[in-house]
Every structure is written in C-alpha cells, then in structure tokens.
Scaffold this motif. Structure first.
Motif, PDB file in Angstrom:
ATOM      1  N   THR A   1       3.598   9.596 -10.140  1.00  0.00           N
ATOM      2  CA  THR A   1       2.861   9.720 -11.405  1.00  0.00           C
ATOM      3  C   THR A   1       2.333  11.137 -11.590  1.00  0.00           C
ATOM      4  O   THR A   1       2.430  11.724 -12.681  1.00  0.00           O
ATOM      5  CB  THR A   1       1.698   8.713 -11.442  1.00  0.00           C
ATOM      6  N   LEU A   2       1.775  11.700 -10.535  1.00  0.00           N
ATOM      7  CA  LEU A   2       1.265  13.073 -10.605  1.00  0.00           C
ATOM      8  C   LEU A   2       2.406  14.065 -10.863  1.00  0.00           C
ATOM      9  O   LEU A   2       2.254  15.007 -11.653  1.00  0.00           O
ATOM     10  CB  LEU A   2       0.551  13.434  -9.302  1.00  0.00           C
TER      11      LEU A   2
ATOM     12  N   THR B   1       0.836  -1.208   0.000  1.00  0.00           N
ATOM     13  CA  THR B   1       0.000   0.000   0.000  1.00  0.00           C
ATOM     14  C   THR B   1       0.867   1.252   0.000  1.00  0.00           C
ATOM     15  O   THR B   1       0.548   2.234  -0.684  1.00  0.00           O
ATOM     16  CB  THR B   1      -0.927   0.014   1.226  1.00  0.00           C
TER      17      THR B   1
ATOM     18  N   ASN C   1       2.033   1.832  -3.449  1.00  0.00           N
ATOM     19  CA  ASN C   1       0.974   2.385  -4.287  1.00  0.00           C
ATOM     20  C   ASN C   1       0.821   3.893  -4.068  1.00  0.00           C
ATOM     21  O   ASN C   1       0.641   4.654  -5.022  1.00  0.00           O
ATOM     22  CB  ASN C   1      -0.358   1.683  -3.992  1.00  0.00           C
ATOM     23  N   ALA C   2       0.903   4.313  -2.803  1.00  0.00           N
ATOM     24  CA  ALA C   2       0.788   5.745  -2.485  1.00  0.00           C
ATOM     25  C   ALA C   2       1.969   6.515  -3.076  1.00  0.00           C
ATOM     26  O   ALA C   2       1.790   7.598  -3.661  1.00  0.00           O
ATOM     27  CB  ALA C   2       0.724   5.942  -0.972  1.00  0.00           C
TER      28      ALA C   2
ATOM     29  N   ILE D   1      -4.963   7.363   0.160  1.00  0.00           N
ATOM     30  CA  ILE D   1      -4.780   5.907   0.258  1.00  0.00           C
ATOM     31  C   ILE D   1      -4.470   5.568   1.712  1.00  0.00           C
ATOM     32  O   ILE D   1      -3.460   6.014   2.264  1.00  0.00           O
ATOM     33  CB  ILE D   1      -3.640   5.416  -0.663  1.00  0.00           C
TER      34      ILE D   1
ATOM     35  N   GLY E   1       3.766   5.595  -5.620  1.00  0.00           N
ATOM     36  CA  GLY E   1       3.606   5.562  -7.079  1.00  0.00           C
ATOM     37  C   GLY E   1       2.624   6.612  -7.570  1.00  0.00           C
ATOM     38  O   GLY E   1       2.833   7.236  -8.625  1.00  0.00           O
ATOM     39  N   LYS E   2       1.563   6.823  -6.825  1.00  0.00           N
ATOM     40  CA  LYS E   2       0.577   7.832  -7.207  1.00  0.00           C
ATOM     41  C   LYS E   2       1.195   9.228  -7.194  1.00  0.00           C
ATOM     42  O   LYS E   2       0.974  10.027  -8.113  1.00  0.00           O
ATOM     43  CB  LYS E   2      -0.622   7.781  -6.257  1.00  0.00           C
ATOM     44  N   ILE E   3       1.986   9.527  -6.157  1.00  0.00           N
ATOM     45  CA  ILE E   3       2.633  10.835  -6.068  1.00  0.00           C
ATOM     46  C   ILE E   3       3.615  11.031  -7.222  1.00  0.00           C
ATOM     47  O   ILE E   3       3.627  12.084  -7.872  1.00  0.00           O
ATOM     48  CB  ILE E   3       3.352  11.000  -4.717  1.00  0.00           C
TER      49      ILE E   3
ATOM     50  N   GLN F   1      -6.213  13.554 -16.072  1.00  0.00           N
ATOM     51  CA  GLN F   1      -4.913  13.249 -15.464  1.00  0.00           C
ATOM     52  C   GLN F   1      -4.109  14.534 -15.235  1.00  0.00           C
ATOM     53  O   GLN F   1      -3.525  14.733 -14.162  1.00  0.00           O
ATOM     54  CB  GLN F   1      -4.120  12.292 -16.359  1.00  0.00           C
TER      55      GLN F   1
ATOM     56  N   THR G   1      -2.523  11.381  -0.523  1.00  0.00           N
ATOM     57  CA  THR G   1      -2.973  10.538  -1.647  1.00  0.00           C
ATOM     58  C   THR G   1      -4.388   9.998  -1.477  1.00  0.00           C
ATOM     59  O   THR G   1      -4.986   9.537  -2.449  1.00  0.00           O
ATOM     60  CB  THR G   1      -2.016   9.342  -1.803  1.00  0.00           C
TER      61      THR G   1
END
Length: 472
Positions: free
Chosen positions: A380-381, A370, A373-374, A442, A376-378, A404, A440
């Motif tokens: 990506t943004l 998890t 994933n958090a 998450i 990765g989200k940051i 996006q 995030t």
C-alpha cells in the motif's frame, strides 16, 4: 581375489544394452536434405521416434521423426547435417527420446539427449524416463500449502511462493533474469535443483555453473544445456529433458526446484522447426505448435501424489513488451509472474523486481494472516508513493496535506533498502520475516515462521484448545 574382482565389476550397463537391443530393425535411406530437415524413404516409424542416420565415415547422427507422408519420413537432426548425403541409411530405434535418470545425475551437466557433456565420465542410470509424457492427474495432485524459501527478500516477503507453484520471471535482455535464478538456486530450501539452459550463449554456460551456481550449489543440482548454436530440436528437447529429470526426483518424494532459462528461446526453436515443416504463422509469427507445446510442457510441473516441482520459467520479453505473444501465453498458464523492471536495474536497484507489477497467485495459501497484513502495508505504501511520485519529485506536493502520502514518503527509502539485496547475500526466511516486522511495526507471531503457516493454529486458539483438553 576373484570374489573381490567380481564384486567391483558392474555388469548393469552391459545387461541393459542386451535387453534394450532390437532384433528386428526397420531401415530407410536419405532422399533429400532441406533446410533443417532430412527426408528419407522409410523407415517404418512413428512421430517422435528416434532414428540413427549412418554417415559415410561410419558415425551415427541422431534424428527425431517430426513428419510422415506416405513412405516419406521427415526428420530433424540432433547435430550438424554436414556429411549427410543421399543414400545414407536411416535406422529406426523403435523408441522415443528416453532420459537416463538416477542420483548419479547430481552434480552433472547433460545435453539435450541426456548424455553427460561435462567431461566427468559416463553416467550410469538407475532408470529411464520418457522426455515427453503427460501431466499428472489433476485429481491426485497434492495441495500447495507449504511455502518455499528462495533466499530473495523481495520474493519471500511480498511474492511468497508455494512448493509446487509455477511462476514466470519476465524481463527484457540484460535486466537480471539469470542472476535472479542463480540466487534462488544457491539459497532455496529445495532438495534438488534442475536447471535448463536453453539457447544460452556458450560463454554463459560455464559462467553460470562455476560463478553463479558454485561447487556447493552444483552438488545438489542437475544442469541440462543446449546452447544457441545447437540445432533447434536440441533447444526444444532440452526443456523436456530437464522436466523429465525433475519428474524423476519428484516421484521419489523430493521437493524439486526446476529452472528453465529461457522459454522464449524454446518457443523460437519450435518456430524454426514448425516453419521448416510447413506450418503457417498464427500469432506474432509463431506457428500453432508453439502454443500447443507450452501448456503441455508447463502442466507437467507442480505437485503429484508424491512430491513437488516448483518451477521458475525465465521469459525474455521482446522489446520489453509485456503483451507480446509468448509473454502473454506463458503468463496465462502459470501461477504468477515476477516482472523485472529496466528502470530499476538502471538505477542499480537489484534484484530489479517490480513488486507492484508482479503477483503470486498462491501467496495467501502459504502465508499467515499477520504476515499478509505486513506485506499488504508495504504494498500500500509503495502504491501510494508510485501514484504521487511525479508530484513528490517535482516538489508540488506539500508535506502535511495527506497523512497517507506523508507515510509513503517517510517509508520510501527504508522499503527500497529492504527490497535491495546483494547477489551473494543469502537471506533465510526467518531473517526476512524479522526485517519485515521491523519495517512495518507489525509483530509477526512465531507460528507464522514455520513452512506451512496457513495451516498452523493461531496461538490464542491453541491455548483455548489446550485448556479445554486440560479441563476434560
């Protein structure tokens, strides 16, 4: 009265001197002084051996054997060559450079020969470690499966580092390398800090110890100093000495953080020695010995079968060129790199870590699913905003054309605020993960807050396992 006096009087250091004394001495005499080198006829010695050069005033100058040719011995001194003359006696010690080690080193500042230079009295060692030795057997190294807390949000969240990992901090001059190291030294959860200040300005030594490290940080630290005005051999050997000190504490089962500031000055010191001894340049003006020494030095850190050394190596990137020889060589040796960006520093974004240009190769091994994933989200943004930054800032992009890009624009400021951190603002791992979860959206489960979340059983799996045991 007599027994009390006997109990207080420590004969250890005197007994060690008797045991270590040589009954047969090999001697020679100085025949020439050429640049950084002393040439002598004799004594019988080996490469790396420490010799004593006796000056006319009766003082001794330490020198290390760096070359042999017939009866001619080439040495490089650990001090100023002033006062050396033809005919000075050169005595071989029969030993390579040995570093005094022990718990008495904590809170102390030592020089490139392992002797105290902080005016706080003599160090009584518990043991001696060779400054130059081989790396641990790769087949006996413990796995890197626990994360270390550096206290720096940008690192602990998006560039998570494992205990026993080796990582480089790359930047040009004045971008914040030393400041970042001081933040890690104060806030990490390691047992011991060993800090090597290699080729530093004299002014910065006390600044780092008193201002950046502080009294509390110094209590669990050992500082090794070789300033820029000292001979090249001191700057080279200081890196080996601080590595040997870190190895001693690792062998006690400790988790050690080793910080070397900086590798570029270490390489340039070896360049001076190599050039003086006749080596030809092969890459960017550096001789082959530089590229031979770098992996041998850095492979000594990491884990062994007892403890760990998490190593941070500052690299001064000449002309901000990330492909210059030393930067390129070090990046290929280490387990990741943190790049500091001058534009971020100029925009008063500290620490000036360019997250997208940086990588921790062992991050996935020491973080939970998890948390990854958090992170990765940051990332990506951040990548989406960077790719479209020209259009966004120029007003070309119209909001609503891409969900996006819209999300990247909306989250840009919150992410920037998350990554910024004051120099004296500690941030424990729990706080970092809480902030990342809020940022995030998450929810990071509790089992990922532990030191080795990648090894922990997910909560659902644990409940099923507990139920099975209850049913049986």
């Amino acid at each position: 009265m007599k027994s009390s006096y006997t109990a207080e009087f420590n004969l250890t250091k005197y007994l060690e001197k008797v045991v270590d004394s040589e009954t047969i001495l090999y001697i020679g005499h100085v025949t020439a002084v050429k640049g950084l080198e002393i040439e002598s006829e004799g004594p019988r010695s080996v490469i790396g051996e420490i010799c004593n050069v006796k000056l006319r005033d009766g003082s001794n100058l330490l020198a290390e054997v760096i070359g042999l040719e017939g009866k001619k011995v080439r040495l490089t001194p650990f001090g100023n060559t002033k006062g050396i003359e033809v005919g000075c006696i050169v005595t071989a010690s029969g030993k390579t450079l040995q570093v005094p080690v022990g718990n008495s080193l904590l809170g102390r500042v030592i020089d490139a020969t392992g002797h105290a230079c902080d005016g706080s009295g003599e160090i009584v060692p518990e043991n001696y470690y060779p400054a130059i030795q081989t790396a641990p057997d790769p087949m006996t190294r413990l796995p890197v499966n626990k994360r270390i807390t550096t206290g720096v949000r940008a690192i602990d969240s998006l560039l998570t580092i494992g205990k026993g990992q080796r990582i480089g901090i790359f930047a040009g001059s004045g971008v914040g390398k030393s400041t970042l190291l001081s933040m890690i030294a104060r806030n990490s959860n390691a047992d011991i800090n060993v800090i090597g200040l290699i080729g530093e300005r004299g002014r910065e030594v006390l600044d780092f110890i008193d201002r950046d490290l502080g009294k509390e940080g110094l209590k669990r630290s050992v500082v090794v100093v070789a300033t820029g005005d000292q001979p090249a051999i001191c700057r080279v050997r200081a890196a080996y000495v601080c590595t040997a000190v870190a190895e001693y504490f690792r062998d006690l089962g400790k988790d050690v953080v080793l910080m070397v500031d900086n590798v570029t000055r270490f390489a340039k010191a070896q360049l001076e020695i190599g050039t003086s001894s006749g080596e030809l340049p092969v890459n960017g003006g550096y001789p082959p010995s530089v590229f031979d020494m770098l992996p041998k030095l850095m492979e000594r850190t990491g884990t062994n079968d007892k403890g760990s050394i998490t190593a941070f190596y500052n690299v001064l990137v000449d002309s901000d060129d990330m492909n210059e020889p030393i930067t390129d060589a070090v990046r290929g040796i280490l387990d990741g790199h943190i790049v500091l960006n001058r534009k971020l520093a100029q925009a008063y974004h500290y620490p000036a870590i360019d997250v997208l240009a940086s990588i921790s190769r062992l991050s996935n091994r020491v973080t939970g699913k998890t948390t990854r994933n958090a992170a990765g989200k940051i990332r990506t943004l951040m990548a989406t905003y960077q790719e479209n930054e020209t259009m966004i800032t120029a007003g070309i992009y119209q909001k609503g054309n891409s969900a996006q890009i819209d999300a990247a624009i909306d989250m840009h400021e919150p992410i920037e605020d998350f990554l910024k951190q004051e120099e004296y603002e500690p941030c424990p791992m729990e706080e970092t993960l809480n902030k990342m979860s809020e940022l995030t959206g998450i929810k990071i489960p509790e089992e990922e807050y532990v030191e080795s979340p990648a090894l922990s059983i997910p909560s659902t799996a644990r409940l099923v396992d507990e139920q099975k045991r209850a049913d049986s």
